[in-house]
Design a protein around this motif. Structure first.
Motif, PDB file in Angstrom:
ATOM      1  N   ASP A 146       0.822  -1.214   0.000  1.00  0.00           N
ATOM      2  CA  ASP A 146       0.000   0.000   0.000  1.00  0.00           C
ATOM      3  C   ASP A 146       0.853   1.259   0.000  1.00  0.00           C
ATOM      4  OD1 ASP A 146      -2.364  -1.391  -0.039  1.00  0.00           O
ATOM      5  OD2 ASP A 146      -2.684  -1.299   2.124  1.00  0.00           O
ATOM      6  N   ASP A 147       1.900   1.283   0.829  1.00  0.00           N
ATOM      7  CA  ASP A 147       2.768   2.461   0.900  1.00  0.00           C
ATOM      8  C   ASP A 147       3.499   2.700  -0.410  1.00  0.00           C
ATOM      9  OD1 ASP A 147       1.985   2.896   3.508  1.00  0.00           O
ATOM     10  OD2 ASP A 147       3.779   1.975   4.383  1.00  0.00           O
ATOM     11  N   ARG A 178       2.469   1.767  -3.370  1.00  0.00           N
ATOM     12  CA  ARG A 178       1.463   2.217  -4.347  1.00  0.00           C
ATOM     13  C   ARG A 178       1.152   3.700  -4.150  1.00  0.00           C
ATOM     14  NH1 ARG A 178      -1.746  -0.065  -8.405  1.00  0.00           N
ATOM     15  NH2 ARG A 178      -3.104   1.608  -9.069  1.00  0.00           N
ATOM     16  N   ALA A 179       1.017   4.123  -2.903  1.00  0.00           N
ATOM     17  CA  ALA A 179       0.741   5.530  -2.603  1.00  0.00           C
ATOM     18  C   ALA A 179       1.904   6.409  -3.041  1.00  0.00           C
ATOM     19  CB  ALA A 179       0.456   5.704  -1.114  1.00  0.00           C
ATOM     20  N   GLU A 180       3.138   5.939  -2.832  1.00  0.00           N
ATOM     21  CA  GLU A 180       4.316   6.705  -3.258  1.00  0.00           C
ATOM     22  C   GLU A 180       4.330   6.868  -4.778  1.00  0.00           C
ATOM     23  OE1 GLU A 180       9.209   6.484  -3.116  1.00  0.00           O
ATOM     24  OE2 GLU A 180       8.041   4.967  -2.076  1.00  0.00           O
ATOM     25  N   ARG A 181       4.064   5.784  -5.501  1.00  0.00           N
ATOM     26  CA  ARG A 181       4.063   5.850  -6.961  1.00  0.00           C
ATOM     27  C   ARG A 181       2.947   6.773  -7.456  1.00  0.00           C
ATOM     28  NH1 ARG A 181       7.859   5.168  -9.692  1.00  0.00           N
ATOM     29  NH2 ARG A 181       8.071   2.976 -10.027  1.00  0.00           N
ATOM     30  N   ASP A 182       1.780   6.687  -6.844  1.00  0.00           N
ATOM     31  CA  ASP A 182       0.681   7.564  -7.243  1.00  0.00           C
ATOM     32  C   ASP A 182       1.057   9.031  -7.053  1.00  0.00           C
ATOM     33  OD1 ASP A 182      -0.864   5.410  -8.005  1.00  0.00           O
ATOM     34  OD2 ASP A 182      -2.051   5.365  -6.148  1.00  0.00           O
ATOM     35  N   ALA A 183       1.748   9.348  -5.967  1.00  0.00           N
ATOM     36  CA  ALA A 183       2.180  10.723  -5.707  1.00  0.00           C
ATOM     37  C   ALA A 183       3.236  11.168  -6.723  1.00  0.00           C
ATOM     38  CB  ALA A 183       2.725  10.851  -4.286  1.00  0.00           C
ATOM     39  N   GLN A 184       4.086  10.250  -7.148  1.00  0.00           N
ATOM     40  CA  GLN A 184       5.145  10.579  -8.106  1.00  0.00           C
ATOM     41  C   GLN A 184       4.592  10.882  -9.499  1.00  0.00           C
ATOM     42  OE1 GLN A 184       7.590   7.082  -8.008  1.00  0.00           O
ATOM     43  NE2 GLN A 184       8.968   7.927  -6.454  1.00  0.00           N
ATOM     44  N   ARG A 185       3.502  10.241  -9.859  1.00  0.00           N
ATOM     45  CA  ARG A 185       2.982  10.356 -11.228  1.00  0.00           C
ATOM     46  C   ARG A 185       2.745  11.797 -11.670  1.00  0.00           C
ATOM     47  NH1 ARG A 185       1.950   5.276 -12.963  1.00  0.00           N
ATOM     48  NH2 ARG A 185       1.320   3.789 -11.394  1.00  0.00           N
ATOM     49  N   GLY A 186       2.336  12.653 -10.781  1.00  0.00           N
ATOM     50  CA  GLY A 186       2.067  14.031 -11.150  1.00  0.00           C
ATOM     51  C   GLY A 186       3.267  14.949 -11.064  1.00  0.00           C
TER      52      GLY A 186
END
Length: 114
Positions: free
Chosen positions: A6-7, A9-17
């Motif tokens: 989960d952590d 995935r959250a890090e990657r989601d934050a990086q995408r933008g």
């Protein structure tokens, strides 16, 4: 999501933008300058030639109080991937091939017992 992911995935989601996300992902070879992140080591700068799989091909360590030392996979007991080419922070760490090669030529071979 499996436990522990989960952590990530959250890090990657934050990086995408973020600016620079994935900007190095399509390269065969990337040259990077990074501060040593090992707590036990003396402060140093690492210049790395990294292949498309994220593993080091060659490395130069520029110690603050000693000579520059160069090494390659034959000098390391193992060589796991050290970078994620989608990480937007890497874009700011990229250096030119000529800068890496200049330091490689100046550095002396690391002493290893392998």
């Amino acid at each position: 999501m499996p436990p522990g992911l989960d952590d990530l995935r959250a890090e990657r989601d934050a990086q995408r933008g973020a600016e620079g996300f994935g900007s190095l992902a399509d390269r065969d070879i990337v040259y990077l300058r990074r501060r040593s992140d090992e707590e036990d080591d003396e402060p140093a700068v690492q210049l790395m030639e990294v292949g498309s799989d994220g593993r080091r091909v060659r490395q130069v360590v520029l110690a603050e109080d000693g000579p520059a030392m160069r090494s390659s996979p034959d000098d390391w007991p193992f060589n796991p991937p050290v970078v994620d080419f989608f990480d937007p922070a890497l874009a700011g760490q990229e250096i030119s091939r000529s800068e890496f090669e200049e330091q490689w030529a100046r550095a002396r071979q690391a002493d290893t017992d392998l």
